[in-house]
Every structure is written in C-alpha cells, then in structure tokens.
Design an enzyme around this catalytic site. Structure first.
Site, PDB file in Angstrom:
ATOM      1  N   GLU A  24       0.801  -1.236   0.000  1.00  0.00           N
ATOM      2  CA  GLU A  24       0.000   0.000   0.000  1.00  0.00           C
ATOM      3  C   GLU A  24       0.832   1.284   0.000  1.00  0.00           C
ATOM      4  OE1 GLU A  24      -2.729  -0.336   3.291  1.00  0.00           O
ATOM      5  OE2 GLU A  24      -3.747  -2.060   2.413  1.00  0.00           O
ATOM      6  N   GLU A  56      -6.073 -10.675  -1.327  1.00  0.00           N
ATOM      7  CA  GLU A  56      -6.871 -10.474  -0.103  1.00  0.00           C
ATOM      8  C   GLU A  56      -8.352 -10.472  -0.458  1.00  0.00           C
ATOM      9  OE1 GLU A  56      -5.461  -7.171   2.283  1.00  0.00           O
ATOM     10  OE2 GLU A  56      -3.385  -7.554   1.756  1.00  0.00           O
TER      11      GLU A  56
HETATM   12  C1  XIL Z   1      -6.231  -6.294   8.347  1.00  0.00           C
HETATM   13  C2  XIL Z   1      -6.488  -7.491   9.264  1.00  0.00           C
HETATM   14  O1  XIL Z   1      -7.352  -8.390   8.620  1.00  0.00           O
HETATM   15  C3  XIL Z   1      -7.087  -7.029  10.565  1.00  0.00           C
HETATM   16  O2  XIL Z   1      -7.187  -8.107  11.486  1.00  0.00           O
HETATM   17  C4  XIL Z   1      -6.242  -5.905  11.176  1.00  0.00           C
HETATM   18  O3  XIL Z   1      -6.881  -5.407  12.320  1.00  0.00           O
HETATM   19  C5  XIL Z   1      -6.030  -4.783  10.178  1.00  0.00           C
HETATM   20  O4  XIL Z   1      -5.465  -5.305   8.991  1.00  0.00           O
HETATM   21  N1  XIL Z   1      -5.020  -4.590   3.695  1.00  0.00           N
HETATM   22  C6  XIL Z   1      -3.983  -5.371   4.142  1.00  0.00           C
HETATM   23  C7  XIL Z   1      -4.191  -6.263   5.305  1.00  0.00           C
HETATM   24  O5  XIL Z   1      -2.916  -5.418   3.495  1.00  0.00           O
HETATM   25  O6  XIL Z   1      -3.012  -6.457   6.056  1.00  0.00           O
HETATM   26  C8  XIL Z   1      -5.301  -5.760   6.200  1.00  0.00           C
HETATM   27  O7  XIL Z   1      -5.529  -6.744   7.209  1.00  0.00           O
HETATM   28  C9  XIL Z   1      -6.550  -5.492   5.385  1.00  0.00           C
HETATM   29  C10 XIL Z   1      -6.296  -4.439   4.344  1.00  0.00           C
END
Ligand code: XIL
Length: 375
Positions: free
Chosen positions: A160, A265
C-alpha cells in the site's frame, strides 16, 4: 433456489461418498470438494490465517485449511508491530509457527508484509530522525527476511505505498527516506531472502489511475536492476460493485510487465460502505448504527445468490487469464473471522467469504467449483 441447492447437494453427496469423513473430537465434518485440487493446474488458492488457526486451536479450520488451500498468508503476525515490537526485540513466535504449519501441510507461505505504513510498532510511529527510520528499515528487512529465506515462498515486500491518484503515499517512509525507498526495500529483500519471490501489494490498483502508478513503480524497480516477481491486487470489493473491466485490463497490463499477477486479499463484502466507495484504508473507520448492519441474523437468499453470482463471474475471469494469474487468496477462511465484521464499522455481521460461520461451504463455493466441472 431450492432446486439449485438440491442439484448441487446431490452432486456433492456423491463427492462425499468418494471421500472418508474427518472426525475431530466428537464432531464430524463431511469432506467436500477441495478448491486447491480443483484449481491445481490453474493457480494457487490461498487464505489468510489468524492466530487461532496458526496455532491449530480451531478444530474446524484445522481440517478445512489443509483440505482447501495451497497457500497461506498470516493475517497479522508478520506485521512490524507484532514481529518487531521494540528497537532490538523481535517476536518470531507466531511467524515461526505459520512457517512450520506451511511446511507440515505442504502449503506455500506468503509473508505479509515487510514494509507498510500501518500497524507499525509505537517506537517507529513516533520517530522523527531520518537516520533512525533508515536504521529500522534496514534492520527490519534484513532480520525478518533472512530468517525465513528458503522457508517462505514469497514476500509482500511493500504494501500500500500508493495514493488513489497513483502518486506516492505520504508515509513515514516516503517522508523520511525519500521516494526511492521502495526500490531500496526490494533490493534489501532480494539480498536477505534470495530464494523468495518478491511482490508489491496494494488495494484499488485495478483502477486505472492507481494502476498507472503501480505500473510506473514496477518499471522503476525493474529499471534499477532489482528483482520484482509479482504484483498483488488485494481485491476487497463489494457485491454488485465488482470492477470487472478494470480487473481484466489490470491482469493484462501487469502481466505485460513480466510479473506474476495475484489476487491476494479477496473478499466480497455484502454491507454498504459509509462513504459509498471502494477502498481498504485500514485507518478509515465510522460509527456503528443498526441501519448499517442489516443482516445480523442471517443473509437473505437474494443477497446470497448475488454473492454467489459475483464470485462465479470473478472466477470465470480468473480462469480466462489463468496463464497470468499465479494465486488467488481469500482474506480469511470463514465469514465469522473476516476483518469486514469490524472494518470500517465495528460490530457488523458481514458474509464475504466462501465458508459460513459454521465453516460450511456457501452457494458461492459450489458455483466456483461447478465452473471447473464445465471446463
Ligand atoms: C487487516 C487485518 O485483517 C485485521 O485483522 C487488522 O486489524 C487490520 O489489517 N489490507 C492489508 C491487510 O494489506 O493487512 C489488512 O488486514 C486489510 C487491508
């Protein structure tokens, strides 16, 4: 709906007959079709694992994960705030466990993530001095990446780093280290973990403007003679708002750079977003209201069907471009564990994954599996 269910249930009863049942304690979970086997020749199928799952403390996950998935990503335990809580202290406990889990079950582990502006330990968040940031950056990448060289399949080296307009995100890294920090992160990761694949990962990079930023970034890394093996499109989308055209154009455009394309994701939320926009900025949150949580006691069939249809369309697209896509990872295993129950509004009940709160496959699962039966 009933006829549809009946047809698939008959088909899967047959599959169940061909398999033995797994018995966990008193509980018996029928074996069903396995995503990782069905898509074996196409792409890896992954899931993000939480602490209970990594520690094998969740009996249903303990059966489902090795049965269904060929790739795993730690949901939180390799993020800097967990793995590197203070200057000179690392906590490899859970990270070592997920690597061992992968080895035991022959599942590829994707490290998530070395460099991200979010979930940083407090000592880094408050850093003012550029040299200190640089020292943390070097030590962190060297220590974490080298520990798992040869044991971990791949790393999300940087996560990101871009704004929605495709420019570099203002973060502690860009502000203290300058815009070259991303190339440096890949250079360090390559030296520390030469056997791992190295990826750039972000949300919304399927959208044209941000995609252009990601393409420029990948080209910059390549032009510096540094290795980048793949790009991860996160894929936090919403039902009936899936940007299919942008996704397809992105698969083609990223693959043309000579890197692997992954969906890293994936989840399809069914709840509305307070700002009616698609982003996954973990820092954006809003207040709970009952109006924003319409399905606390179950998902209406109509929405369940839309979810299943959206997943089917998406996987049709993935299969069409299977020569370019190396992995599709879901952000979680079952609906009950999804981060979308807590983000961007805490306390909601969301239904974004292929397995329900009881770890049973949902209609979306059967639709995806059925695509391969028609292949
Ligand atoms: C999220 C997790 O799922 C949560 O448990 C945590 O509180 C916050 O992060 N993008 C990403 C992930 O790259 O690492 C994030 O994961 C969701 C958005």
């Amino acid at each position: 709906m009933i006829r549809y269910n009946l047809k698939y249930q008959l088909f899967f009863s047959l599959l169940i007959l061909l398999n033995t049942n797994s018995v966990i304690g008193q509980q018996s979970i029928p074996q069903t079709a396995s995503l990782k086997s069905i898509f074996k020749k196409d792409f890896l199928i992954g899931a993000a694992l939480n602490t209970k799952q990594i520690e094998d403390k969740d009996p249903k996950s303990a059966v489902l994960i090795p049965q269904q998935f060929s790739a795993i990503t730690p949901e939180n335990c390799m993020k800097a705030e967990v793995i590197h809580p203070t200057w000179d202290m690392y906590n490899f406990d859970l990270a070592d466990k997920i690597v061992a889990y992968g080895q035991k079950h022959h599942i590829k582990v994707n490290g998530h993530t070395l460099i991200w502006h979010s979930q940083l330990p407090a000592f880094v968040r408050n850093m003012q001095n550029a040299d200190s940031v640089k020292q943390f950056f070097n030590n962190h990448i060297n220590t974490v990446a080298s520990r798992y060289d040869g044991k971990i399949f791949s790393w999300d080296v940087v996560n990101e780093a871009l704004e929605e307009d495709g420019t570099l995100r203002k973060s502690i890294y860009s502000q203290k280290l300058g815009e070259n920090y991303i190339v440096e992160a890949f250079r360090l990761a390559q030296a520390a973990s030469p056997k791992s694949e190295l990826y750039y990962n972000d949300y919304n990079i399927e959208q044209p403007t941000k995609r252009a930023g990601a393409i420029a970034l990948i080209k910059k890394i390549q032009a510096a003679g540094v290795r980048i093996d793949g790009v991860g499109i996160q894929g936090h989308w919403r039902v009936n708002h899936i940007p299919f055209k942008d996704i397809e154009e992105s698969i083609i455009a990223f693959a043309a750079l000579g890197v692997k394309v992954m969906f890293t994701e994936l989840d399809l939320g069914v709840l509305s977003n307070p700002w009616d926009k698609d982003a996954a900025d973990v820092s954006q949150t809003a207040q709970y209201s009952e109006k924003m949580n319409p399905y606390p006691n179950g998902l209406p069939d109509s929405v369940q069907t839309q979810l299943a249809n959206n997943y089917e369309e998406l996987f049709k697209l993935f299969l069409k471009h299977k020569d370019k896509i190396s992995r599709v990872t879901f952000w979680g295993v079952s609906d009950g564990q999804s981060w979308l129950n807590g983000w961007p509004i805490r306390g909601r009940t969301n239904y974004p994954l292929l397995f329900d709160r009881n770890f049973d496959p949902k209609p979306a699962f059967y639709k995806i599996v059925a695509l391969k039966q028609k292949d």
